[in-house]
Design an enzyme around this catalytic site. Structure first.
Site, mmCIF file in Angstrom:
data_model
loop_
_atom_site.group_PDB
_atom_site.id
_atom_site.type_symbol
_atom_site.label_atom_id
_atom_site.label_comp_id
_atom_site.label_asym_id
_atom_site.label_seq_id
_atom_site.Cartn_x
_atom_site.Cartn_y
_atom_site.Cartn_z
ATOM 1 N N ASP A 103 -3.945 -6.426 5.435
ATOM 2 C CA ASP A 103 -4.919 -7.300 6.084
ATOM 3 C C ASP A 103 -4.914 -8.690 5.466
ATOM 4 O O ASP A 103 -5.296 -9.659 6.097
ATOM 5 C CB ASP A 103 -6.323 -6.686 5.959
ATOM 6 C CG ASP A 103 -6.415 -5.382 6.734
ATOM 7 O OD1 ASP A 103 -5.834 -5.333 7.838
ATOM 8 O OD2 ASP A 103 -7.036 -4.414 6.250
ATOM 9 N N LYS A 113 8.353 -17.491 -11.003
ATOM 10 C CA LYS A 113 7.562 -16.382 -11.545
ATOM 11 C C LYS A 113 6.323 -16.925 -12.266
ATOM 12 O O LYS A 113 6.445 -17.848 -13.089
ATOM 13 C CB LYS A 113 8.453 -15.586 -12.514
ATOM 14 C CG LYS A 113 7.818 -14.332 -13.013
ATOM 15 C CD LYS A 113 8.750 -13.601 -13.979
ATOM 16 C CE LYS A 113 7.944 -12.611 -14.776
ATOM 17 N NZ LYS A 113 8.578 -12.252 -16.021
ATOM 18 N N ASN A 132 0.863 -1.193 0.000
ATOM 19 C CA ASN A 132 0.000 0.000 0.000
ATOM 20 C C ASN A 132 0.893 1.235 0.000
ATOM 21 O O ASN A 132 2.121 1.114 0.020
ATOM 22 C CB ASN A 132 -0.949 -0.005 1.201
ATOM 23 C CG ASN A 132 -0.181 -0.050 2.504
ATOM 24 O OD1 ASN A 132 0.543 0.878 2.845
ATOM 25 N ND2 ASN A 132 -0.314 -1.146 3.238
ATOM 26 N N LYS A 146 -10.155 -3.513 19.607
ATOM 27 C CA LYS A 146 -8.754 -3.918 19.766
ATOM 28 C C LYS A 146 -8.232 -3.663 21.180
ATOM 29 O O LYS A 146 -7.042 -3.810 21.435
ATOM 30 C CB LYS A 146 -7.881 -3.199 18.729
ATOM 31 C CG LYS A 146 -8.317 -3.488 17.291
ATOM 32 C CD LYS A 146 -7.312 -3.007 16.261
ATOM 33 C CE LYS A 146 -7.921 -3.150 14.879
ATOM 34 N NZ LYS A 146 -6.930 -3.202 13.811
ATOM 35 N N PHE A 179 -3.862 3.387 15.148
ATOM 36 C CA PHE A 179 -4.168 4.400 14.132
ATOM 37 C C PHE A 179 -5.342 3.910 13.300
ATOM 38 O O PHE A 179 -5.487 2.713 13.079
ATOM 39 C CB PHE A 179 -2.949 4.639 13.222
ATOM 40 C CG PHE A 179 -2.024 5.691 13.763
ATOM 41 C CD1 PHE A 179 -1.216 5.415 14.852
ATOM 42 C CD2 PHE A 179 -1.980 6.959 13.189
ATOM 43 C CE1 PHE A 179 -0.374 6.383 15.371
ATOM 44 C CE2 PHE A 179 -1.138 7.935 13.703
ATOM 45 C CZ PHE A 179 -0.334 7.651 14.788
ATOM 46 N N LYS A 197 -12.666 0.501 16.281
ATOM 47 C CA LYS A 197 -11.346 -0.144 16.443
ATOM 48 C C LYS A 197 -10.828 0.010 17.867
ATOM 49 O O LYS A 197 -10.233 -0.906 18.422
ATOM 50 C CB LYS A 197 -10.335 0.459 15.468
ATOM 51 C CG LYS A 197 -10.560 -0.048 14.089
ATOM 52 C CD LYS A 197 -9.676 0.629 13.083
ATOM 53 C CE LYS A 197 -10.283 0.347 11.728
ATOM 54 N NZ LYS A 197 -9.674 1.105 10.673
HETATM 55 O O1 C5P Z 1 -8.478 -2.554 11.521
HETATM 56 P P1 C5P Z 1 -7.520 -1.636 10.881
HETATM 57 O O2 C5P Z 1 -6.480 -2.322 10.101
HETATM 58 O O3 C5P Z 1 -8.125 -0.590 10.032
HETATM 59 O O4 C5P Z 1 -6.863 -0.879 12.149
HETATM 60 C C1 C5P Z 1 -5.778 -0.049 12.046
HETATM 61 C C2 C5P Z 1 -4.820 -0.253 13.199
HETATM 62 O O5 C5P Z 1 -4.548 -1.650 13.371
HETATM 63 C C3 C5P Z 1 -3.482 0.381 12.961
HETATM 64 O O6 C5P Z 1 -2.979 0.832 14.203
HETATM 65 C C4 C5P Z 1 -2.654 -0.748 12.391
HETATM 66 O O7 C5P Z 1 -1.275 -0.558 12.620
HETATM 67 C C5 C5P Z 1 -3.207 -1.958 13.118
HETATM 68 N N1 C5P Z 1 -3.168 -3.208 12.352
HETATM 69 C C6 C5P Z 1 -2.404 -4.256 12.773
HETATM 70 N N2 C5P Z 1 -2.378 -5.444 12.094
HETATM 71 C C7 C5P Z 1 -3.123 -5.605 10.986
HETATM 72 C C8 C5P Z 1 -3.921 -4.540 10.544
HETATM 73 C C9 C5P Z 1 -3.905 -3.360 11.241
HETATM 74 O O8 C5P Z 1 -1.697 -4.121 13.783
HETATM 75 N N3 C5P Z 1 -3.073 -6.753 10.336
#
Ligand code: C5P
Length: 404
Positions: A282, A292, A212, A344, A326, A340
């Site tokens: 994600d 390849k 990304n 979390k 974040f 979140k």
């Molecule tokens: O759920 P989302 O990905 O949008 O949440 C964002 C937060 O979760 C950020 O702080 C990001 O660093 C963390 N995150 C993570 N592991 C992932 C996805 C997001 O620690 N696989």
């Protein structure tokens, strides 16, 4: 705007002071310059006079008439003194109380924050006498900008090269930012801070991957600001084009979300504050192709599976750790951030627009566990880093007070 007094001593890097002065002027600072006699053999005072738009001082006994005691009025005028380049000689003189020209007299007479940006031959740089002098001066509050490694004028490739001019200017600007924070030097002292930053990279085959556009700027600014505020900082970084922040305790580079999880999980136990700023993928491709993938007729379908949510996992095992997440969103920013925060098990979340992901500036809203929030309008990520850490330090202090 602030007043910066630049001292130029006689190393070959003296020519680079022109660049520093020019950058500071462009940013709107007022600049005055003092040179040593030796420095004038390397770069003309006229150059620095033109760039600083002020008279350059060299001699204590200048024939121009003046009614002020100049070394005192220059020191009074300055908000900060930067000696760039600072030679072995000038460090030695100041450390030993010698004031035999305009520059050394002003430095000895000033109480203003004083930075030495070191530059010299590697043999001099490694001389224990210099090290002793630096340690002595540090005790009295003088600050040092270490030299970089690189090709030196003496043809050695080694440590001794003046730090990149932009980085010197950044360091000075950061100092102005954090010194405005009350008790900045111990705001996070003794705290172990873990920061994740950058994007992750999920490989599909040996030449292709998904990622990304996170630049890592916010996370790197947070790591640097935490160092400036006295913390022991570990930075776990996905791929970025950024330079490693200075004086970290540990810098760990990773590529994939899985690698990032392993490193964060290992460091987490011994952490007081975890700031999860990385844009972690994600999903990752279900299988990695060792060879390849060849072009073929029709569409290519790649199946993706979920990566671990690192922050969520840490929220499950947290004990004393303070967790900051974040939320970069394109829509319904606050609602999504609140979800979140709760899901979390965070202590704080920083909500912001995903459209600012790779820019130098951002506008944020900080939402605390009790769901009260504070907005910060468009600012540099560097400035925001201090704002975020101020709120974190405040929360931790309040928590400690309530636990007493
Ligand atoms: O759920 P989302 O990905 O949008 O949440 C964002 C937060 O979760 C950020 O702080 C990001 O660093 C963390 N995150 C993570 N592991 C992932 C996805 C997001 O620690 N696989």
């Amino acid at each position: 705007m602030k007043n910066i007094l630049i001292g130029v001593s006689g190393g070959i890097a003296a020519y680079k002071s022109a660049n520093i002065i020019s950058m500071l002027k462009k940013k709107g600072y007022n600049v005055k310059v003092i040179m040593t006699k030796n420095a004038t053999n390397i770069i003309s005072p006229l150059t620095l006079e033109t760039l600083s738009r002020n008279r350059v001082y060299v001699d204590m006994w200048d024939e121009k008439p003046h009614y002020e005691v100049e070394h005192i009025s220059l020191s009074d005028w300055a908000d900060l003194v930067l000696i760039a380049p600072a030679t072995y000689n000038i460090v030695g003189k100041i450390a030993n109380g010698i004031a035999d020209d305009m520059l050394t007299t002003v430095i000895s007479a000033t109480e203003k924050p004083t930075f030495f940006a070191l530059a010299m031959n590697v043999k001099m740089y490694e001389n224990p006498i210099l090290k002793e002098n630096i340690e002595k001066l540090k005790k009295y509050g003088y600050k040092f900008i270490e030299a970089d490694e690189g090709l030196l004028a003496c043809n050695y490739v080694a440590k001794g090269r003046l730090k990149d001019e932009k980085e010197i200017v950044d360091e000075i600007e950061r100092f102005f930012l954090y010194s405005e924070i009350e008790n900045y030097s111990n705001l996070l002292s003794g705290k172990k801070v873990l920061v994740s930053s950058g994007r992750t990279r999920e490989d599909i085959d040996p030449v292709r991957y998904v990622t990304n556009n996170s630049s890592g700027k916010m996370g790197y600014s947070l790591a640097q600001a935490a160092v400036d505020l006295g913390a022991d900082v570990t930075l776990v970084s996905g791929p970025t084009e950024l330079k490693e922040p200075s004086s970290l305790k540990k810098f760990i580079r990773v590529n994939s979300a899985e690698q990032m999880y392993q490193e964060i999980n290992r460091e987490f136990k011994d952490t007081d504050i975890f700031i999860s700023c990385a844009a972690v993928a994600d999903y990752k491709p279900k299988e990695y192709h060792n060879e390849k993938i060849k072009k073929a007729e029709g569409n290519l379908i790649i199946e993706f599976v979920r990566n671990k949510d690192i922050l969520f996992e840490m929220g499950q095992i947290k004990e004393k750790q303070f967790l900051v997440g974040f939320a970069a969103e394109t829509n319904d920013i606050k609602e999504n951030a609140l979800k979140k925060l709760r899901k979390k098990n965070l202590d704080m979340i920083v909500a912001n627009s995903a459209f600012n992901m790779s820019s130098n500036e951002n506008a944020i809203e900080i939402i605390k566990k009790d769901e009260t929030s504070q907005e910060f309008s468009q600012k540099s990520k560097q400035e925001l880093a201090y704002e975020i850490l101020k709120v974190v330090a405040n929360e931790i202090n309040n928590k400690n007070k309530n636990n007493k």
